[in-house]
Every structure is written in structure tokens, then in C-alpha cells.
Design a protein around this motif. Sequence first.
Motif, PDB file in Angstrom:
ATOM      1  N   GLU A  14      -5.404  26.193  23.209  1.00 28.67           N
ATOM      2  CA  GLU A  14      -6.482  25.995  22.229  1.00 28.67           C
ATOM      3  C   GLU A  14      -6.354  24.661  21.485  1.00 28.67           C
ATOM      4  O   GLU A  14      -7.334  24.175  20.938  1.00 28.67           O
ATOM      5  CB  GLU A  14      -6.516  27.159  21.238  1.00 28.67           C
ATOM      6  N   GLU A  15      -5.180  24.082  21.478  1.00 29.55           N
ATOM      7  CA  GLU A  15      -4.967  22.820  20.767  1.00 29.55           C
ATOM      8  C   GLU A  15      -5.067  21.589  21.675  1.00 29.55           C
ATOM      9  O   GLU A  15      -4.904  20.462  21.218  1.00 29.55           O
ATOM     10  CB  GLU A  15      -3.604  22.847  20.075  1.00 29.55           C
ATOM     11  N   LEU A  16      -5.364  21.795  22.928  1.00 25.24           N
ATOM     12  CA  LEU A  16      -5.448  20.691  23.890  1.00 25.24           C
ATOM     13  C   LEU A  16      -6.800  19.985  23.789  1.00 25.24           C
ATOM     14  O   LEU A  16      -7.777  20.557  23.309  1.00 25.24           O
ATOM     15  CB  LEU A  16      -5.260  21.235  25.307  1.00 25.24           C
ATOM     16  N   PRO A  17      -6.886  18.736  24.275  1.00 24.94           N
ATOM     17  CA  PRO A  17      -8.180  18.048  24.326  1.00 24.94           C
ATOM     18  C   PRO A  17      -9.192  18.889  25.115  1.00 24.94           C
ATOM     19  O   PRO A  17      -8.825  19.624  26.042  1.00 24.94           O
ATOM     20  CB  PRO A  17      -7.869  16.737  25.043  1.00 24.94           C
ATOM     21  N   ASP A  18     -10.449  18.748  24.765  1.00 23.72           N
ATOM     22  CA  ASP A  18     -11.496  19.577  25.357  1.00 23.72           C
ATOM     23  C   ASP A  18     -11.498  19.562  26.878  1.00 23.72           C
ATOM     24  O   ASP A  18     -11.597  20.610  27.520  1.00 23.72           O
ATOM     25  CB  ASP A  18     -12.879  19.139  24.858  1.00 23.72           C
ATOM     26  N   ASP A  19     -11.386  18.373  27.488  1.00 22.66           N
ATOM     27  CA  ASP A  19     -11.459  18.290  28.942  1.00 22.66           C
ATOM     28  C   ASP A  19     -10.289  19.004  29.614  1.00 22.66           C
ATOM     29  O   ASP A  19     -10.463  19.672  30.641  1.00 22.66           O
ATOM     30  CB  ASP A  19     -11.557  16.840  29.416  1.00 22.66           C
ATOM     31  N   VAL A  20      -9.114  18.923  29.034  1.00 24.37           N
ATOM     32  CA  VAL A  20      -7.933  19.591  29.598  1.00 24.37           C
ATOM     33  C   VAL A  20      -8.080  21.098  29.433  1.00 24.37           C
ATOM     34  O   VAL A  20      -7.851  21.863  30.380  1.00 24.37           O
ATOM     35  CB  VAL A  20      -6.642  19.061  28.942  1.00 24.37           C
ATOM     36  N   ARG A  21      -8.470  21.516  28.251  1.00 24.31           N
ATOM     37  CA  ARG A  21      -8.674  22.948  27.994  1.00 24.31           C
ATOM     38  C   ARG A  21      -9.744  23.520  28.940  1.00 24.31           C
ATOM     39  O   ARG A  21      -9.564  24.597  29.521  1.00 24.31           O
ATOM     40  CB  ARG A  21      -9.066  23.186  26.540  1.00 24.31           C
ATOM     41  N   GLU A  22     -10.831  22.779  29.140  1.00 25.42           N
ATOM     42  CA  GLU A  22     -11.907  23.251  30.019  1.00 25.42           C
ATOM     43  C   GLU A  22     -11.436  23.366  31.466  1.00 25.42           C
ATOM     44  O   GLU A  22     -11.805  24.301  32.177  1.00 25.42           O
ATOM     45  CB  GLU A  22     -13.117  22.321  29.918  1.00 25.42           C
ATOM     46  N   ARG A  23     -10.606  22.435  31.911  1.00 20.11           N
ATOM     47  CA  ARG A  23     -10.077  22.515  33.279  1.00 20.11           C
ATOM     48  C   ARG A  23      -9.190  23.745  33.434  1.00 20.11           C
ATOM     49  O   ARG A  23      -9.267  24.463  34.439  1.00 20.11           O
ATOM     50  CB  ARG A  23      -9.302  21.239  33.631  1.00 20.11           C
ATOM     51  N   ILE A  24      -8.361  24.015  32.445  1.00 20.47           N
ATOM     52  CA  ILE A  24      -7.496  25.203  32.498  1.00 20.47           C
ATOM     53  C   ILE A  24      -8.340  26.463  32.502  1.00 20.47           C
ATOM     54  O   ILE A  24      -8.083  27.402  33.275  1.00 20.47           O
ATOM     55  CB  ILE A  24      -6.475  25.183  31.343  1.00 20.47           C
ATOM     56  N   GLU A  25      -9.371  26.502  31.678  1.00 22.72           N
ATOM     57  CA  GLU A  25     -10.251  27.676  31.634  1.00 22.72           C
ATOM     58  C   GLU A  25     -10.967  27.880  32.973  1.00 22.72           C
ATOM     59  O   GLU A  25     -11.099  29.010  33.446  1.00 22.72           O
ATOM     60  CB  GLU A  25     -11.262  27.537  30.498  1.00 22.72           C
ATOM     61  N   LYS A  26     -11.394  26.793  33.598  1.00 25.61           N
ATOM     62  CA  LYS A  26     -12.061  26.871  34.903  1.00 25.61           C
ATOM     63  C   LYS A  26     -11.104  27.423  35.960  1.00 25.61           C
ATOM     64  O   LYS A  26     -11.466  28.298  36.753  1.00 25.61           O
ATOM     65  CB  LYS A  26     -12.561  25.480  35.313  1.00 25.61           C
ATOM     66  N   GLU A  27      -9.882  26.915  35.983  1.00 24.10           N
ATOM     67  CA  GLU A  27      -8.898  27.389  36.958  1.00 24.10           C
ATOM     68  C   GLU A  27      -8.553  28.862  36.722  1.00 24.10           C
ATOM     69  O   GLU A  27      -8.363  29.615  37.679  1.00 24.10           O
ATOM     70  CB  GLU A  27      -7.636  26.525  36.909  1.00 24.10           C
ATOM     71  N   THR A  28      -8.479  29.250  35.472  1.00 27.62           N
ATOM     72  CA  THR A  28      -8.194  30.645  35.130  1.00 27.62           C
ATOM     73  C   THR A  28      -9.313  31.549  35.633  1.00 27.62           C
ATOM     74  O   THR A  28      -9.048  32.615  36.219  1.00 27.62           O
ATOM     75  CB  THR A  28      -8.025  30.797  33.607  1.00 27.62           C
TER      76      THR A  28
END
Length: 191
Positions: A14-28
Motif C-alpha cells: 500500500e505504500e509503494l508508488p502507484d505503478d508498482v502497486r498496480e502491477r502487483i495487484e494485476k499479477e495477484t
Amino acid sequence: MSEPMGRFETPDVEELPDDVRERIEKETEEAGFTPNVFPAFAYKPSHFRAFFEYHDALVDDTSLERHEIEMLVVTVSGINDCLYCVVAHGALVRIYAKDPKLADQLATNHRSADLSERHRAMLDFAELLTESPGKVDDAAVEALKEAGFTDEQVWDVASVVSYYNLSNRMATVADMRPNDEFYTLAREPRE
């Protein structure tokens, strides 16, 4: 669930930059779980971006079949004793090659695996580039071409092998742990 890596603190997604967080959410969402490599490599967001951009290029802009890429990854990771990559990419070999035994054969000794001559030549080259890069010469490249690989495919094989040697070393230093889900994924033969 255990921590993604044992030697470094895994960042809070939740504290990561938006693009990194979004990539992790997509992979999840795609996997049904968060593969530990994503939060682990998010330790340094700038490195995360470069690492996964190159990964995406290797699998999206390639002359190799996806199962061949994963065969290379498991073979190299077995040579390098990289538990995370052997287990995670072993699951991908089982999925893409539709073979429940191949990943285990490759991880322990590709020379004893049930392979075509083309794939044996590819994995012999991967072993040479991993263990003795200074011995890669014209004859080593020519052996791949004689096995039916084009110049572009030789380049792609070398790129995948080189990338995963980097990945294996980072996973080892970080003590990256495989997700439990990878151990059982695609163990049954697929039609």
C-alpha cells in the motif's frame, strides 16, 4: 503465509508508488495469489520497474515458445540452486509444456530429461553460459544453429539465460521464498 524474503524487509504494498502497486495487484488477480517475487523486488521500485520491463520484453518479444523460455529458466535455476525460481518456474513449465514431470527433470539434471535434440542443445548451451560464460564461442553458438535455432532464437536463448542468472542471484541474496501455491500448481497431466 511466510514473508516473501528472509534477509530484507518486504515493503508494504500500500505504500509503494502507484505503478508498482498496480502491477502487483494485476499479477495477484491473474495468478489468484501474489507471487513473492513482486513484493520482494518492490524493495527498490526503480529496479522493480526495470526488472519487470525486461522480463515482459523477454516473454512478449521472442522467437521462442513460452514453454522453451520456462525450460531455460528452470534449468538455469537448478544449476544456480535457486529454490524460488525452480519452484515458481517449475509450475510454469508444467502449465506451458503440459508435462507434470519435465520441470523436476530439468531442475535436477537436464541431461536425464526426456527432451528433443533441439531442446537438449538449447539447455546444454544454457548450462555452458551459466557455468562457464568464457567458454561460449563460435562453436557453442553454431551448435544451437545446427539444432535448428535461428540467429534471433540464439539471441533470445542467451537473453533469457542471462536475465535469469541475474534473477537467481538476487533471489538467493534476498532469501526469496516460493509461494506454497507454486508447489502444487499443474501437477496433473493436462489435455
